[in-house]
Write a protein that holds these residues in place. Structure first.
Motif, PDB file in Angstrom:
ATOM      1  N   GLU A  78       0.833  -1.205   0.000  1.00 50.51           N
ATOM      2  CA  GLU A  78       0.000   0.000   0.000  1.00 50.51           C
ATOM      3  C   GLU A  78       0.866   1.253   0.000  1.00 50.51           C
ATOM      4  N   GLN A  79       1.966   1.236   0.748  1.00 43.16           N
ATOM      5  CA  GLN A  79       2.875   2.386   0.780  1.00 43.16           C
ATOM      6  C   GLN A  79       3.541   2.587  -0.582  1.00 43.16           C
ATOM      7  N   TRP A  80       3.913   1.503  -1.237  1.00 46.36           N
ATOM      8  CA  TRP A  80       4.509   1.596  -2.565  1.00 46.36           C
ATOM      9  C   TRP A  80       3.503   2.192  -3.547  1.00 46.36           C
ATOM     10  N   LEU A  81       2.254   1.759  -3.470  1.00 48.35           N
ATOM     11  CA  LEU A  81       1.205   2.291  -4.351  1.00 48.35           C
ATOM     12  C   LEU A  81       1.054   3.804  -4.186  1.00 48.35           C
ATOM     13  N   LYS A  82       1.103   4.272  -2.947  1.00 49.52           N
ATOM     14  CA  LYS A  82       0.960   5.703  -2.681  1.00 49.52           C
ATOM     15  C   LYS A  82       2.109   6.511  -3.272  1.00 49.52           C
ATOM     16  N   ALA A  83       3.250   5.884  -3.470  1.00 49.28           N
ATOM     17  CA  ALA A  83       4.430   6.578  -3.983  1.00 49.28           C
ATOM     18  C   ALA A  83       4.472   6.657  -5.506  1.00 49.28           C
ATOM     19  N   LEU A  84       3.553   6.011  -6.198  1.00 49.91           N
ATOM     20  CA  LEU A  84       3.572   6.041  -7.661  1.00 49.91           C
ATOM     21  C   LEU A  84       3.370   7.462  -8.180  1.00 49.91           C
ATOM     22  N   PRO A  85       4.096   7.825  -9.251  1.00 47.80           N
ATOM     23  CA  PRO A  85       3.977   9.183  -9.790  1.00 47.80           C
ATOM     24  C   PRO A  85       2.673   9.419 -10.529  1.00 47.80           C
ATOM     25  N   ASP A  86       2.443  10.678 -10.794  1.00 49.03           N
ATOM     26  CA  ASP A  86       1.294  11.113 -11.573  1.00 49.03           C
ATOM     27  C   ASP A  86       1.323  10.427 -12.939  1.00 49.03           C
ATOM     28  N   GLY A  87       0.167  10.250 -13.506  1.00 52.29           N
ATOM     29  CA  GLY A  87       0.095   9.664 -14.828  1.00 52.29           C
ATOM     30  C   GLY A  87      -0.240   8.191 -14.838  1.00 52.29           C
ATOM     31  N   PHE A  88      -0.381   7.604 -13.666  1.00 52.70           N
ATOM     32  CA  PHE A  88      -0.745   6.198 -13.582  1.00 52.70           C
ATOM     33  C   PHE A  88      -2.194   6.042 -13.146  1.00 52.70           C
ATOM     34  N   SER A  89      -2.861   5.104 -13.743  1.00 53.26           N
ATOM     35  CA  SER A  89      -4.159   4.641 -13.278  1.00 53.26           C
ATOM     36  C   SER A  89      -3.896   3.228 -12.784  1.00 53.26           C
ATOM     37  N   VAL A  90      -4.261   2.933 -11.541  1.00 53.01           N
ATOM     38  CA  VAL A  90      -3.874   1.671 -10.920  1.00 53.01           C
ATOM     39  C   VAL A  90      -5.091   0.837 -10.560  1.00 53.01           C
ATOM     40  N   SER A  91      -5.049  -0.406 -10.962  1.00 56.75           N
ATOM     41  CA  SER A  91      -6.051  -1.395 -10.592  1.00 56.75           C
ATOM     42  C   SER A  91      -5.366  -2.386  -9.660  1.00 56.75           C
ATOM     43  N   VAL A  92      -5.970  -2.675  -8.521  1.00 57.65           N
ATOM     44  CA  VAL A  92      -5.382  -3.600  -7.559  1.00 57.65           C
ATOM     45  C   VAL A  92      -6.192  -4.891  -7.540  1.00 57.65           C
ATOM     46  N   GLN A  93      -5.481  -6.010  -7.622  1.00 55.33           N
ATOM     47  CA  GLN A  93      -6.118  -7.324  -7.549  1.00 55.33           C
ATOM     48  C   GLN A  93      -5.461  -8.136  -6.443  1.00 55.33           C
ATOM     49  N   HIS A  94      -6.237  -9.022  -5.836  1.00 57.96           N
ATOM     50  CA  HIS A  94      -5.744  -9.903  -4.773  1.00 57.96           C
ATOM     51  C   HIS A  94      -5.968 -11.361  -5.186  1.00 57.96           C
ATOM     52  N   PRO A  95      -5.185 -11.856  -6.144  1.00 63.64           N
ATOM     53  CA  PRO A  95      -5.416 -13.213  -6.640  1.00 63.64           C
ATOM     54  C   PRO A  95      -5.020 -14.291  -5.628  1.00 63.64           C
ATOM     55  N   ASN A  96      -5.765 -15.379  -5.635  1.00 68.27           N
ATOM     56  CA  ASN A  96      -5.428 -16.522  -4.772  1.00 68.27           C
ATOM     57  C   ASN A  96      -4.168 -17.220  -5.262  1.00 68.27           C
ATOM     58  N   ASN A  97      -3.882 -17.103  -6.543  1.00 62.90           N
ATOM     59  CA  ASN A  97      -2.735 -17.771  -7.159  1.00 62.90           C
ATOM     60  C   ASN A  97      -1.618 -16.778  -7.487  1.00 62.90           C
ATOM     61  N   LEU A  98      -1.288 -15.930  -6.542  1.00 65.93           N
ATOM     62  CA  LEU A  98      -0.326 -14.852  -6.754  1.00 65.93           C
ATOM     63  C   LEU A  98       1.023 -15.373  -7.267  1.00 65.93           C
ATOM     64  N   THR A  99       1.556 -16.410  -6.644  1.00 62.82           N
ATOM     65  CA  THR A  99       2.858 -16.950  -7.052  1.00 62.82           C
ATOM     66  C   THR A  99       2.813 -17.455  -8.488  1.00 62.82           C
ATOM     67  N   GLN A 100       1.749 -18.140  -8.842  1.00 62.59           N
ATOM     68  CA  GLN A 100       1.626 -18.647 -10.208  1.00 62.59           C
ATOM     69  C   GLN A 100       1.501 -17.506 -11.204  1.00 62.59           C
ATOM     70  N   ARG A 101       0.764 -16.467 -10.853  1.00 60.29           N
ATOM     71  CA  ARG A 101       0.617 -15.305 -11.746  1.00 60.29           C
ATOM     72  C   ARG A 101       1.976 -14.641 -11.971  1.00 60.29           C
ATOM     73  N   LYS A 102       2.809 -14.598 -10.919  1.00 54.92           N
ATOM     74  CA  LYS A 102       4.155 -14.043 -11.070  1.00 54.92           C
ATOM     75  C   LYS A 102       4.956 -14.887 -12.068  1.00 54.92           C
ATOM     76  N   ARG A 103       4.930 -16.202 -11.889  1.00 54.64           N
ATOM     77  CA  ARG A 103       5.658 -17.097 -12.799  1.00 54.64           C
ATOM     78  C   ARG A 103       5.167 -16.934 -14.230  1.00 54.64           C
ATOM     79  N   ASP A 104       3.846 -16.854 -14.394  1.00 55.61           N
ATOM     80  CA  ASP A 104       3.262 -16.697 -15.728  1.00 55.61           C
ATOM     81  C   ASP A 104       3.684 -15.390 -16.392  1.00 55.61           C
ATOM     82  N   SER A 105       4.057 -14.404 -15.585  1.00 56.28           N
ATOM     83  CA  SER A 105       4.494 -13.101 -16.098  1.00 56.28           C
ATOM     84  C   SER A 105       5.991 -13.041 -16.355  1.00 56.28           C
ATOM     85  N   GLY A 106       6.698 -14.160 -16.132  1.00 56.56           N
ATOM     86  CA  GLY A 106       8.137 -14.217 -16.383  1.00 56.56           C
ATOM     87  C   GLY A 106       9.001 -13.896 -15.189  1.00 56.56           C
ATOM     88  N   ILE A 107       8.417 -13.893 -13.993  1.00 59.53           N
ATOM     89  CA  ILE A 107       9.165 -13.565 -12.778  1.00 59.53           C
ATOM     90  C   ILE A 107       9.501 -14.869 -12.046  1.00 59.53           C
TER      91      ILE A 107
END
Length: 167
Positions: free
Chosen positions: A40-69
């Motif tokens: 939440e603190q990191w989100l507050k620090a984002l600069p102007d010009g961003f529109s942010v959508s927040v999601q709380h997926p149950n499969n967070l680790t898998q979503r990271k892997r699927d994104s190449g992380i």
């Protein structure tokens, strides 16, 4: 949930704007645990010009892997830009803007700050600071050093060295 960054306050903090394509805002989808306060603190620090959508997926680790992380470079939250770039963990928001403005390698897919370094954006603890490296993630899964953040003062100065990308 959508959050639009307050332009006056954040412009003063970061002296950076994110270039928009065809007059559209940059969009980030942030995947995180609903109970994580540092995210939440990191989100507050984002600069102007961003529109942010927040999601709380149950499969967070898998979503990271699927994104190449890979597991070796994961942290607590993942931001994915509308053009598919990933920003893992406590990447300084000004470097997110840098990257989206084209300051990347040809085969880069995003940036990561593995773990949760003390003193990084969102992990502030007074004057305590653990130096850290921001890495670029390549399309083949490898990483290379993108920026060294060696002190709290250097992290604060980072926002001052970023010039506005608006014409």
């Amino acid at each position: 949930m959508f959050i639009k960054r307050n332009s006056t306050v954040l412009a003063m903090l970061f002296s950076v704007s994110v270039p928009a394509t065809d007059s559209q805002e940059q969009q980030l989808t942030v995947l995180k645990d609903p109970n994580c306060g540092c995210c939440e603190q990191w989100l507050k620090a984002l600069p102007d010009g961003f529109s942010v959508s927040v999601q709380h997926p149950n499969n967070l680790t898998q979503r990271k892997r699927d994104s190449g992380i890979s597991a070796e470079v994961q942290s607590c939250h993942t931001a994915i830009s509308n053009n598919g770039y990933v920003f893992e963990g406590h990447v300084p928001p000004t470097l997110v803007a840098h990257y989206l403005a084209g300051k990347k390698s040809d085969n880069g897919i995003g940036l990561t700050v593995p773990g949760m370094p003390l003193g990084s954006i969102g992990m502030e603890m007074g004057t305590q600071f653990q130096p850290y490296t921001v890495y670029e993630i390549k399309s083949d899964g490898s990483i290379t050093s993108y920026r060294q953040i060696v002190s709290l003062e250097r992290q604060k100065a980072l926002s001052k060295e970023v010039k506005s990308y608006e014409q």
